[in-house]
Scaffold this active site. Structure first.
Site, short mmCIF file in Angstrom:
data_model
loop_
_atom_site.label_atom_id
_atom_site.label_comp_id
_atom_site.label_asym_id
_atom_site.label_seq_id
_atom_site.Cartn_x
_atom_site.Cartn_y
_atom_site.Cartn_z
N HIS A 145 57.18 45.90 20.22
CA HIS A 145 57.35 44.75 21.27
C HIS A 145 57.78 44.71 22.69
O HIS A 145 56.75 44.03 23.36
CB HIS A 145 57.92 43.29 20.07
N GLU A 146 58.87 44.94 22.64
CA GLU A 146 59.34 44.87 24.34
C GLU A 146 58.13 45.72 25.13
O GLU A 146 57.78 45.35 26.28
CB GLU A 146 60.54 45.59 24.21
N HIS A 149 55.81 44.19 26.21
CA HIS A 149 55.45 43.32 27.31
C HIS A 149 55.50 44.16 28.31
O HIS A 149 54.81 43.77 29.68
CB HIS A 149 57.09 42.75 26.78
N GLU A 226 54.08 35.96 24.07
CA GLU A 226 54.22 36.95 23.30
C GLU A 226 53.83 36.91 21.65
O GLU A 226 53.81 37.82 21.00
CB GLU A 226 55.77 35.64 22.64
#
Length: 301
Positions: A145-146, A149, A226
């Site tokens: 997930h990071e 980003h 997100e």
């Protein structure tokens, strides 16, 4: 004390950069006896509005390390750290970006964040609590997930959006103050308007009002980000693992949020939002909504 020093240092840097830029551009005062110079005002607001966001962006890694106490893993000292570094390197390679710095910060709440001024100079950090309580496949999903980003360029995009809304907040606040001043001058027998202090008092009030609206716009984009990072995490680590990781985070939403305000938008979770106002200004969507979105995407596939 460290947060106060970081805040002061950032604002001093903003003032220095903005002042030098305005002087180089030859921008004079936007207020004169002839009225307001909208071109000078817009340049003034753009420089100061963007300067704050850009300085914060360029200092983001430095501030994140000091604000959270993150320790960057230079050389892994145990099997967990080696696995963490290797996993980030693998995910970064799959995402097509340069391997970010990897760090651990001392928080018992399960959380993680990514920051950095560009996708090839980023930092990905996880909390000690996350490493202690999540299964390896769930930690990998959080890292994915990071990495999402970083690969999506979310840090830069968010800084640009913040800079643009800052510009318009400053611009319209000063236009409103000028209009109020002109209205009072027209109504006054002696042609007196707001005066210096009155003008800036109106500017401050208008900036607060417009700033609230602007914050809602920035928060909306942050929530959109997100969902996109969750989708990237699911692609890199698997939908099941990403859903399980978010479900594990949901179970911890009652714990105190230990993430500094400046990094909350870049963390994987901000806790649970309850009221309508909280949802409107939240940097993250409710975890139930994020889990539902991942399940729907997996079903469509």
């Amino acid at each position: 004390m460290m947060r106060i020093l970081l805040f002061l240092a950032t604002n001093l840097a903003v003032l220095l950069v903005a002042s030098i830029t305005l002087r180089l551009l030859g921008v004079e005062s936007y207020l004169s006896d002839q009225g307001i110079n909208f071109q000078s005002l817009l340049i003034f607001c753009f420089i100061f509005g963007m300067a704050g966001s850009m300085v914060s962006l360029f200092l983001s890694k430095w501030m994140a390390k000091r604000g959270t106490g993150t320790v960057v893993i230079e050389t892994p000292s145990n099997a967990t750290e080696k696995w963490l570094v290797d996993t980030v390197a693998e995910l970064a390679r799959d995402a097509g970006i340069k391997t970010p710095e990897v760090g651990i910060f001392p928080a018992q709440q399960s959380n993680a964040f990514a920051t950095g001024w560009n996708k090839d100079d980023a930092l990905v950090a996880v909390s000690a609590g996350l490493l202690n309580r999540m299964r390896p496949e769930e930690v990998r999903a959080v890292l994915a997930h990071e990495i999402g980003h970083v690969a999506n360029g979310d840090m830069v995009t968010l800084a640009l959006i913040q800079g643009v809304v800052n510009t318009f907040v400053m611009f319209f606040a000063r236009v409103v103050a000028h209009l109020v001043d002109q209205f009072l001058r027209a109504r006054s027998d002696d042609g007196a308007g707001l005066g210096f202090m009155g003008y800036f008092a109106v500017v401050i009030v208008a900036e607060i009002v417009f700033g609230i609206v602007a914050s809602a716009i920035v928060a909306w984009f942050s929530r959109f980000r997100e969902y996109r990072a969750d989708a990237s995490g699911a692609k890199l680590a698997g939908s099941g693992a990403m859903i399980n990781a978010l479900a594990r985070l949901k179970a911890e939403t009652e714990l105190p949020d230990q993430m500094p305000d400046t990094l909350r938008a870049m963390a994987i979770t901000k806790g649970q939002t309850r009221s309508l106002m909280e949802k409107l200004f939240a940097s993250h969507p409710p975890l139930d909504d994020r889990i539902r979105a991942l399940k729907e995407a997996a079903y469509r596939e």
